[in-house]
Design a protein around this motif. Structure first.
Motif, PDB file in Angstrom:
ATOM      1  N   TRP A 252       0.830  -1.217   0.008  1.00 15.78           N
ATOM      2  CA  TRP A 252       0.118  -0.169   0.038  1.00 15.78           C
ATOM      3  C   TRP A 252       0.830   1.433  -0.041  1.00 15.78           C
ATOM      4  CZ3 TRP A 252      -4.836   0.179  -1.126  1.00 15.78           C
ATOM      5  CH2 TRP A 252      -5.536  -0.937  -1.385  1.00 15.78           C
ATOM      6  N   THR A 253       2.100   1.292  -0.268  1.00 19.83           N
ATOM      7  CA  THR A 253       3.005   2.313  -0.706  1.00 19.83           C
ATOM      8  C   THR A 253       3.201   2.516  -2.254  1.00 19.83           C
ATOM      9  OG1 THR A 253       4.237   1.682   1.279  1.00 19.83           O
ATOM     10  CG2 THR A 253       5.182   3.250  -0.318  1.00 19.83           C
ATOM     11  N   ALA A 254       2.795   4.133  -2.607  1.00 21.56           N
ATOM     12  CA  ALA A 254       3.092   4.038  -3.906  1.00 21.56           C
ATOM     13  C   ALA A 254       4.470   4.092  -4.159  1.00 21.56           C
ATOM     14  CB  ALA A 254       2.481   5.459  -4.000  1.00 21.56           C
ATOM     15  N   PRO A 255       4.732   3.690  -5.659  1.00 25.12           N
ATOM     16  CA  PRO A 255       6.008   3.609  -6.176  1.00 25.12           C
ATOM     17  C   PRO A 255       6.757   4.904  -5.789  1.00 25.12           C
ATOM     18  CG  PRO A 255       4.432   2.568  -7.825  1.00 25.12           C
ATOM     19  CD  PRO A 255       3.777   3.343  -6.814  1.00 25.12           C
ATOM     20  N   GLY A 256       7.931   5.038  -5.320  1.00 26.68           N
ATOM     21  CA  GLY A 256       8.667   6.004  -4.830  1.00 26.68           C
ATOM     22  C   GLY A 256       8.103   6.676  -3.703  1.00 26.68           C
ATOM     23  N   GLY A 257       7.172   5.842  -2.683  1.00 24.40           N
ATOM     24  CA  GLY A 257       6.748   6.478  -1.411  1.00 24.40           C
ATOM     25  C   GLY A 257       7.674   6.129  -0.459  1.00 24.40           C
ATOM     26  N   TYR A 258       7.667   6.833   0.848  1.00 17.58           N
ATOM     27  CA  TYR A 258       8.345   6.590   1.653  1.00 17.58           C
ATOM     28  C   TYR A 258       7.619   5.848   3.014  1.00 17.58           C
ATOM     29  CZ  TYR A 258      11.753   9.439  -0.235  1.00 17.58           C
ATOM     30  OH  TYR A 258      12.663  10.005  -1.167  1.00 17.58           O
ATOM     31  N   LEU A 259       8.194   5.082   4.004  1.00 18.60           N
ATOM     32  CA  LEU A 259       7.938   4.802   4.968  1.00 18.60           C
ATOM     33  C   LEU A 259       8.674   5.306   6.292  1.00 18.60           C
ATOM     34  CD1 LEU A 259       6.575   2.640   6.960  1.00 18.60           C
ATOM     35  CD2 LEU A 259       8.036   0.965   6.534  1.00 18.60           C
ATOM     36  N   PHE A 260       8.373   5.763   7.382  1.00 19.84           N
ATOM     37  CA  PHE A 260       8.940   6.212   8.548  1.00 19.84           C
ATOM     38  C   PHE A 260       8.687   5.267   9.579  1.00 19.84           C
ATOM     39  CE2 PHE A 260       8.829   9.931   5.855  1.00 19.84           C
ATOM     40  CZ  PHE A 260       9.924  10.623   6.099  1.00 19.84           C
ATOM     41  N   VAL A 261       9.694   4.774  10.307  1.00 25.47           N
ATOM     42  CA  VAL A 261       9.343   3.931  11.552  1.00 25.47           C
ATOM     43  C   VAL A 261      10.060   4.989  12.563  1.00 25.47           C
ATOM     44  CG1 VAL A 261       9.303   1.805  10.435  1.00 25.47           C
ATOM     45  CG2 VAL A 261      11.717   2.670  11.050  1.00 25.47           C
ATOM     46  N   GLY A 262      10.010   4.320  13.886  1.00 29.42           N
ATOM     47  CA  GLY A 262      10.722   5.101  15.221  1.00 29.42           C
ATOM     48  C   GLY A 262      12.150   5.097  15.032  1.00 29.42           C
TER      49      GLY A 262
END
Length: 287
Positions: A252-262
């Protein structure tokens, strides 16, 4: 004549090893949290009054009550009791700075070049609202006068109904807003009384709050997200649960999208489909 109270003293309800294992398994299966043996005392302390309020006499009675509830309300109440919901505005500020300096310029430029003014952001563990409101302020400040021409709302989810209610109302004490810069406080908050502030309506209406359990095997979204914040929640899960969740988020992340974790979390020990950008920041290739 002196009148004596007839109210019975509060008697703590104990928990057996077998009962505690039932709760460990139940909480793990429903929300993915590993409740260690060291948390047994915390569970007893926090649930005692709630169990008595329900008119139940033991942890086994409460477990049976939980498993019979099909509404999800009692599961939410259990999570309210055992979780801390510790957060504050602009926690781990480096993430918000990186969003403004690198992530938002990159994503908005690409979307603009395609004529797609639809920026989708998901705060996956919104707690009492400080994080999604911080994200909302960051988006509004970055886009400025362009904000109205963008579909740039924000989805904020949490498993706790109580936390979501606090977030939606947007009331915070002086100490809770202490980390908000003065110019942002003046722009996005209004003082309610001597000790309380409320998030202004123009920011509150931009955030959609929904109760959602990250352990759900399917995510009910229509479109993928360009930015996902899932911070300081992975530490409660075991490695397998983290890996399964990260793969669902990747979908469910768009191509080029980012995920931030702690900042205290890392995806280095799992089969991680994202590309590492910097500590606690990952990206899905594409665009």
């Amino acid at each position: 004549m002196t009148q004596t109270s007839t109210s019975a003293p509060f008697e703590s309800i104990g928990i057996s090893a077998e009962e505690f294992k039932l709760f460990q398994q139940f909480i793990y299966e429903r929300v993915g949290i590993n409740l260690s043996e060291q948390k047994q005392g915390l569970l007893v302390t926090r649930l005692n009054k709630h169990i008595k309020k329900l008119g139940l006499r033991s942890f086994r009675d409460y477990y049976d009550y939980l498993t019979r509830d099909t509404t999800g309300h009692e599961l939410s109440e259990l999570i309210n009791q055992v979780s801390t919901n510790h957060t504050f505005f602009f926690r781990e500020k480096a993430h918000f700075d990186f969003m403004t300096e690198a992530v938002l310029p990159q994503i908005t430029q690409t979307l603009s070049s395609r004529g797609e003014l639809d920026l989708r952001v998901w705060c996956a563990a919104s707690s009492t609202g400080e994080e999604p409101y911080g994200l909302g302020m960051t988006l509004m400040e970055f886009l400025g006068d362009r904000y109205s021409s963008w579909s740039a709302g924000l989805l904020a989810t949490d498993v706790s109904s109580q936390a979501l209610e606090t977030a939606q109302n947007g009331f915070y004490s002086d100490d809770r807003v202490a980390s908000v810069p003065a110019h942002l406080k003046a722009k996005y908050f209004i003082r309610v009384d001597e000790t309380t502030w409320q998030v202004k309506p123009h920011l509150r209406k931009e955030i959609t709050y929904r109760r959602f359990n990250l352990m759900n095997k399917t995510f009910p979204f229509r479109k993928p997200f360009h930015i996902i914040f899932c911070r300081n929640v992975l530490i409660y899960f075991d490695q397998q649960t983290v890996e399964e969740l990260i793969h669902r988020m990747y979908t469910w992340t768009a191509p080029g999208g980012y995920l931030f974790v702690g900042h205290s979390e890392s995806l280095g020990r799992i089969n991680n489909p994202y590309r590492y950008i910097k500590p606690s920041v990952y990206r899905k290739d594409g665009l």
